[in-house]
Design an enzyme around this catalytic site. Sequence first.
Site, short mmCIF file in Angstrom:
data_model
loop_
_atom_site.label_atom_id
_atom_site.label_comp_id
_atom_site.label_asym_id
_atom_site.label_seq_id
_atom_site.Cartn_x
_atom_site.Cartn_y
_atom_site.Cartn_z
N CYS A 5 0.84 -1.20 0.00
CA CYS A 5 0.00 0.00 0.00
C CYS A 5 0.88 1.25 0.00
CB CYS A 5 -0.92 0.00 1.22
SG CYS A 5 -1.83 1.55 1.40
N CYS A 8 0.46 3.51 3.10
CA CYS A 8 1.13 2.95 4.28
C CYS A 8 2.63 3.23 4.21
CB CYS A 8 0.89 1.45 4.39
SG CYS A 8 -0.72 0.99 5.07
N ASP A 31 -0.81 16.21 -2.31
CA ASP A 31 -1.14 15.32 -3.42
C ASP A 31 -0.12 15.50 -4.54
OD1 ASP A 31 -4.07 13.85 -4.38
OD2 ASP A 31 -2.56 14.28 -5.90
N HIS A 47 -4.06 1.13 8.40
CA HIS A 47 -4.58 0.83 7.05
C HIS A 47 -6.07 0.51 7.14
CE1 HIS A 47 -4.43 -0.37 2.84
NE2 HIS A 47 -5.34 -1.26 3.19
N ASN A 87 -13.33 9.83 -1.39
CA ASN A 87 -13.81 8.92 -2.42
C ASN A 87 -13.84 7.50 -1.84
OD1 ASN A 87 -13.95 11.02 -4.33
ND2 ASN A 87 -11.78 10.79 -4.82
N HIS A 98 -6.50 3.18 0.57
CA HIS A 98 -6.15 3.50 1.96
C HIS A 98 -6.89 4.80 2.21
CE1 HIS A 98 -2.91 3.79 5.33
NE2 HIS A 98 -3.73 4.83 5.49
N HIS A 100 -8.40 8.20 2.67
CA HIS A 100 -7.76 9.51 2.65
C HIS A 100 -8.81 10.60 2.46
CE1 HIS A 100 -7.64 7.74 -1.39
NE2 HIS A 100 -7.83 8.97 -1.86
N HIS A 102 -9.25 14.25 0.97
CA HIS A 102 -8.69 15.33 0.14
C HIS A 102 -9.06 16.66 0.78
CE1 HIS A 102 -7.89 12.93 -3.63
NE2 HIS A 102 -8.81 12.14 -3.09
P1 5GP Z 1 -8.48 8.87 -4.88
O1 5GP Z 1 -8.96 8.91 -6.30
O2 5GP Z 1 -8.11 7.47 -4.46
O3 5GP Z 1 -9.43 9.53 -3.92
O4 5GP Z 1 -7.20 9.79 -4.85
C1 5GP Z 1 -5.89 9.32 -4.76
C2 5GP Z 1 -4.99 10.54 -4.81
O5 5GP Z 1 -3.69 10.13 -4.43
C3 5GP Z 1 -4.87 11.17 -6.20
O6 5GP Z 1 -5.28 12.53 -6.13
C4 5GP Z 1 -3.39 11.03 -6.53
O7 5GP Z 1 -2.88 12.15 -7.21
C5 5GP Z 1 -2.75 10.83 -5.17
N1 5GP Z 1 -1.55 10.00 -5.18
C6 5GP Z 1 -1.43 8.77 -5.74
N2 5GP Z 1 -0.19 8.28 -5.53
C7 5GP Z 1 0.48 9.22 -4.82
C8 5GP Z 1 1.81 9.28 -4.30
O8 5GP Z 1 2.63 8.38 -4.45
N3 5GP Z 1 2.16 10.39 -3.61
C9 5GP Z 1 1.28 11.42 -3.43
N4 5GP Z 1 1.73 12.47 -2.72
N5 5GP Z 1 0.01 11.40 -3.89
C10 5GP Z 1 -0.38 10.31 -4.59
ZN ZN Z 2 -2.38 1.42 3.61
#
Ligand code: 5GP
Ligand code: ZN
Length: 113
Positions: A5, A8, A31, A47, A87, A98, A100, A102
Amino acid sequence: MTDSCIFCRIAKGEIPAGKVYEDDEIVVFRDIHPAAPVHLLMIPREHIENLMTAGSQHETLLGRMIALAPRLAREQGATDGFRIVINNGPDGGQEVYHLHVHVLGGPRPWKRF
Ligand code: 5GP
Ligand code: ZN
């Protein structure tokens, strides 16, 4: 699970991220593809996949995350309001499984959201 993950691994410091806050339960970082001038991701160290798999034992943690958002948004430059988005699952547009939060802010227009 946690080995594969990405969030994580960010929480553990194994992958670099623009961390702006961390404590014993919560990590907050920028992000990698910001959709607004301020775009933070707040994650629990634990997690948890998303709100659909969270339980009543996570209520305090979830409350702490939401309550922390205004302070961090303001500190990072969102001085005139912000939006929070969580989301959940495929139809919720979740890409990283995982939990999160925004935190989006800064002068509009924004790219999406
Ligand atoms: P989700 O669509 O799952 O709500 O959003 C995932 C978010 O994680 C996306 O906005 C994407 O840009 C961000 N993200 C994905 N991988 C990484 C990463 O390795 N580092 C950072 N800082 N953000 C990430
Ligand atoms: Zn995780």
